[in-house]
Structure formats: C-alpha cells, structure tokens
Design a protein around this motif. Sequence first.
Motif, short mmCIF file in Angstrom:
data_model
loop_
_atom_site.label_atom_id
_atom_site.label_comp_id
_atom_site.label_asym_id
_atom_site.label_seq_id
_atom_site.Cartn_x
_atom_site.Cartn_y
_atom_site.Cartn_z
N MET A 1 0.84 -1.20 0.00
CA MET A 1 0.00 0.00 0.00
C MET A 1 0.87 1.24 0.00
O MET A 1 1.87 1.31 0.70
N ARG A 2 0.52 2.22 -0.81
CA ARG A 2 1.21 3.50 -0.86
C ARG A 2 0.18 4.62 -0.68
O ARG A 2 -1.02 4.40 -0.80
N GLU A 3 0.66 5.81 -0.41
CA GLU A 3 -0.21 6.98 -0.30
C GLU A 3 0.18 7.98 -1.38
O GLU A 3 1.36 8.20 -1.65
N ILE A 4 -0.83 8.58 -2.00
CA ILE A 4 -0.59 9.57 -3.04
C ILE A 4 -1.49 10.77 -2.80
O ILE A 4 -2.48 10.70 -2.06
N THR A 5 -1.11 11.89 -3.43
CA THR A 5 -1.91 13.11 -3.39
C THR A 5 -2.50 13.36 -4.76
O THR A 5 -1.79 13.25 -5.78
N LEU A 6 -3.79 13.66 -4.80
CA LEU A 6 -4.48 13.96 -6.05
C LEU A 6 -4.92 15.41 -6.01
O LEU A 6 -5.85 15.78 -5.29
N ASP A 7 -4.24 16.24 -6.79
CA ASP A 7 -4.60 17.66 -6.85
C ASP A 7 -5.63 17.85 -7.96
O ASP A 7 -5.28 17.98 -9.13
N LEU A 8 -6.90 17.86 -7.57
CA LEU A 8 -7.98 18.07 -8.51
C LEU A 8 -8.32 19.55 -8.57
O LEU A 8 -7.93 20.33 -7.70
N ASP A 9 -9.06 19.97 -9.57
CA ASP A 9 -9.41 21.39 -9.68
C ASP A 9 -10.24 21.86 -8.49
O ASP A 9 -10.09 23.00 -8.04
N ALA A 10 -11.11 20.99 -7.97
CA ALA A 10 -12.04 21.40 -6.93
C ALA A 10 -11.55 21.13 -5.52
O ALA A 10 -11.98 21.78 -4.57
N VAL A 11 -10.64 20.16 -5.35
CA VAL A 11 -10.24 19.76 -4.01
C VAL A 11 -8.97 18.91 -4.08
O VAL A 11 -8.71 18.24 -5.09
N ARG A 12 -8.16 18.97 -3.03
CA ARG A 12 -6.98 18.10 -2.92
C ARG A 12 -7.37 16.87 -2.11
O ARG A 12 -7.83 17.00 -0.96
N LEU A 13 -7.17 15.70 -2.68
CA LEU A 13 -7.50 14.45 -2.02
C LEU A 13 -6.25 13.63 -1.75
O LEU A 13 -5.34 13.60 -2.58
N GLN A 14 -6.21 12.99 -0.61
CA GLN A 14 -5.20 11.97 -0.34
C GLN A 14 -5.83 10.62 -0.63
O GLN A 14 -7.05 10.42 -0.46
N ALA A 15 -5.03 9.67 -1.08
CA ALA A 15 -5.56 8.37 -1.46
C ALA A 15 -4.57 7.27 -1.11
O ALA A 15 -3.35 7.49 -1.07
N LEU A 16 -5.11 6.10 -0.86
CA LEU A 16 -4.32 4.88 -0.74
C LEU A 16 -4.31 4.20 -2.10
O LEU A 16 -5.30 4.26 -2.84
N THR A 17 -3.22 3.55 -2.42
CA THR A 17 -3.13 2.89 -3.72
C THR A 17 -2.37 1.57 -3.60
O THR A 17 -1.47 1.43 -2.79
N TRP A 18 -2.80 0.61 -4.40
CA TRP A 18 -2.17 -0.71 -4.47
C TRP A 18 -1.97 -1.06 -5.93
O TRP A 18 -2.68 -0.57 -6.81
N GLY A 19 -1.02 -1.94 -6.20
CA GLY A 19 -0.85 -2.48 -7.54
C GLY A 19 0.06 -1.64 -8.41
O GLY A 19 0.63 -0.64 -7.99
N PRO A 20 0.19 -2.05 -9.68
CA PRO A 20 1.11 -1.38 -10.60
C PRO A 20 0.62 0.02 -10.96
O PRO A 20 -0.58 0.29 -10.97
N GLU A 21 1.55 0.89 -11.29
CA GLU A 21 1.18 2.27 -11.64
C GLU A 21 0.63 2.37 -13.05
O GLU A 21 0.09 3.43 -13.43
#
Length: 291
Positions: A1-21
């Motif tokens: 499991m990794r953590e990433i940041t998603l900078d969207l136009d409306a909001v910044r979200l943090q997310a957990l991610t698994w698997g290949p990129e």
Amino acid sequence: MREITLDLDAVRLQALTWGPETGRLAVLLHGFPDTAHTWRHLGPALADEGWRVVAPFTRGYAPSAVPEDHSGHVAALMDDAVAIHARLGGGSDAVLVGHDWGATTANALAAHAENPFVAVASLSVPPFAALRTPAAVRVLPRQLRNSWYVLFNQLPLLPERHAERLVRRLWADWSPGYDAGEDLPAVLEAIADSAHRRAVFGYYRNLLRPFPRPPARYRRWAGAEMRLPAVPTLYLHGGGDGCLDPRLAVLVGPGLPPGSETHVIEGAGHFLQLEQPAAVNARIVEFLAGH
C-alpha cells in the motif's frame, strides 16, 4: 500500500493505492462514517489481479481537504470521481467500486451519459430508482426506523458535537457483532476537527436540502442519482445489514442493465467488505474480470 496526493481542480485528495502504476484503473470510494482504510482487503486482492487500485479519502475526510466550495452534493462527489479518472489517465476500461455514500456516487455515475467507467460495483446502498416498486412499501416502516440518523444529521451543531458517540453507535447497529477496533480510530481521526466534521455531515444536509443548487461546475451531474444505471452493475448487500434492510436487495435486480448481478452476502452487515472480505473480494474480482 502506498499513499498519493491527487490535486484536482475542486479539491486536494489523499488516497491509498495498491498495484502497478500502469495497470487497469479501479477507483474505490468509501462511505459514511468510514475512510479509505475500508478497502484494505479488496485493494490488495485487485492488485494481485493486475489492477491499479486508488482509494481516496473523499472530500471532507482528513487527510483530504475540505473543499473551498463546501459542497457535499452527490454531484460534487461524482465530479471528484471523474476528475480522479482524468488525473490518473484512466482509460475506457476503468471501473468504479463504492460502498455506502461511495455506492450512491457510483450508482449515479453508472446512470449518467458522461460516465467514464465501464462497470460499477456498489455495496450496501442500491440505486434509488430501482426501489420504485410497490414491493418496497412493505419494507418502509422498518427502514424509516433504521434511517433515524439521516434526520438527526440535518440538525445544526448536534451531529458535530456528538460525532464520536454517533459513529460508534452506527458501526455497532449496522454491523452487529463486528469488532470495529481497527476502523473506528481512523474514522474519528478523519473527522477530528470541526471543519472536517461540518463537511462530512454536509453530505446529508445537501442530500435532503439541495438548495441552493450545487455550484455550477457540478450541475451537469445533478439528478443522476435518481436514474437507473446504464452500465453493468454488481450490487452486493449484507444479509444482516442494520442500516438498509436486506429485503431491499432482492428488489434491485430487475432495474439493472444486462450483464449486471445482485448478491446477498450472508454473515455480513453493512460493512460487508470488512466482515466477509473473502466472499466480497471473490464476487468483485470475478465480476470486474468479465468487464
């Protein structure tokens, strides 16, 4: 499991991610009162099948931000899901999985002409339009009792002041016998400050009090939650769900498009992906592999 940041136009979200990129994209949306950690069993299971799995903390749940527009409308949640798809370069083979409010979002996108996801799996909350049948009337008295919290969450200030007590009660009522000791600390941390609590309870206030309308950027999505899905949909419901009456699950199938499935997961309540992860994972993996 990794953590990433998603900078969207409306909001910044943090997310957990698994698997290949670079794998086929699967976006997993949690519900209330919950966090992205609800996918700690399904995420690795999909990753083992080669999926690129991304599970955001949805808007208002820390460590994701409270959006500047303060919208908790279903249309805003739909817009976030589509923006995640675009931000991550999701293709025409991407899929969406949602539980509770995440299911409401997934069901609504499945009914919209601009939905970018090829298939949807929704857990614990059926498409509202599928329940427009006389058979649902028999379930209504019990369901109204179960749904007391929806009205409570409309009140000013009280839900925020009693958030911890409410969260603990709902988990106990909705999934009787399940030990939520691993889940509750994450949920309470996600709504620890007043701004995040207001944002999360805003989902309910925007649901029953939709005026003023969603901000302009979201209006193209508005109303889809009241239409039937148009893409293949897997619907799963816990046989012991204390939130939404399991009898509603059997009414869903006739309203779903070809290629869809419905299943009741015995031995599980509302948080079925945590209570019976092997059964839930197997259903979802098999369904998504076929689409």
